[in-house]
Scaffold this active site. Structure first.
Site, short mmCIF file in Angstrom:
data_model
loop_
_atom_site.label_atom_id
_atom_site.label_comp_id
_atom_site.label_asym_id
_atom_site.label_seq_id
_atom_site.Cartn_x
_atom_site.Cartn_y
_atom_site.Cartn_z
N ASP A 174 0.84 -1.20 0.00
CA ASP A 174 0.00 0.00 0.00
C ASP A 174 0.88 1.25 0.00
O ASP A 174 2.02 1.21 0.48
CB ASP A 174 -0.88 0.03 1.26
CG ASP A 174 -1.90 -1.10 1.25
OD1 ASP A 174 -2.16 -1.67 0.19
OD2 ASP A 174 -2.43 -1.38 2.34
N1 URA Z 1 -1.35 -5.82 3.91
C1 URA Z 1 -1.83 -4.57 3.83
O1 URA Z 1 -2.85 -4.26 4.43
N2 URA Z 1 -1.16 -3.68 3.10
C2 URA Z 1 0.00 -3.97 2.46
O2 URA Z 1 0.58 -3.11 1.82
C3 URA Z 1 0.48 -5.28 2.55
C4 URA Z 1 -0.22 -6.19 3.29
#
Ligand code: URA
Length: 249
Positions: free
Chosen positions: A103
């Site tokens: 993310d």
């Molecule tokens: N889980 C999440 O919520 N975000 C990420 O970037 C990776 C795993």
């Protein structure tokens, strides 16, 4: 492949600069001067390149480990926002891409490569490649939360996580810290899993610290990257390439 393209794929310099340098006689191939930028070079049988006194060896595939900073997209290119590829300075080859996504607000280990088959093996759900994250969440984590993770937590209307390991590092009323190991990689999975706990927790900070056999190099500050070492590449290549191979193991 044309010589100027071959050299730019090696990340030596930009193609326009290389054309000039080749014409100036700055490039030797296997010890011989090459002054024609359109000269054919076979990447299957690559020559040793000498450029400004430095030797370069062609690699069909590049592999980088990045400590992705928060605020940067894990994408190859974006018209409006900076991406992790904008942070790669030395290698301008155009076929690099991030292997999987983190993310925008998540930090940590990101593999960047142009090796499509390897990426496929790492990302396909049936590979169950383990991923380890450090998290800071709101509220107090408990051993019963860890038990729910272990059993396989239902975290979306129709999504139940595979058994995951939650190792609590510190637990206080306001904030807790933990490591989470999952063997899948669904959209926002870690954040959603903490929100799905009976006393839901918000992820305040998320950092990936391992992906399969790769461990984030602690020397890399957010935004920094380095080439993978031979041993790291070999360990990644151990991931089976087909279900039949998996069954033979
Ligand atoms: N889980 C999440 O919520 N975000 C990420 O970037 C990776 C795993």
């Amino acid at each position: 492949m044309r010589l100027d393209r071959f050299l730019s794929e090696m990340g030596i310099s930009s193609r326009s600069e290389l054309k000039k340098e080749i014409r100036r006689g700055q490039v030797l191939l296997n010890g011989e001067e090459a002054r024609d930028p359109s000269l054919f070079v076979d990447p299957e049988n690559p020559p040793v390149v000498l450029y400004r006194g430095r030797e370069f060896h062609y690699e069909a595939f590049s592999y980088y480990m990045m400590n992705k900073p928060a605020g940067i997209l894990s994408a190859s290119r974006d018209k409006k926002q900076s991406t992790v590829l904008d942070l790669i300075q030395e290698d301008r080859r155009r076929d690099l891409f991030p292997v999987g996504r983190l993310d925008k607000d998540c930090e940590g280990l990101l593999l960047i490569s142009n090796d499509g088959p390897l990426s496929h093996r790492l990302l396909r759900p049936k590979s169950h490649v383990p991923k380890l994250y450090f998290v800071r969440v709101s509220g107090r984590l408990t051993e019963s939360d860890a038990e729910l993770f272990r059993r396989g937590l239902r975290y979306d209307e129709d999504l139940t996580a595979l058994p995951a390991e939650l190792t609590i590092l510190s637990a206080e009323d306001i904030i807790s810290e933990a490591c989470v190991r999952i063997t899948e990689g669904k959209f926002h999975q870690i954040k959603k899993m903490f929100l799905a706990l009976p006393k839901k927790k918000e992820v305040l900070f998320l950092k990936r610290i391992a992906l399969g056999p790769l461990r984030l190099d602690e020397a890399l500050k957010p935004g920094e990257y380095r080439k993978l070492k031979e041993a790291e590449i070999s360990a990644l290549k151990e991931i089976p390439s087909s279900a039949s191979e998996e069954m033979r193991r």
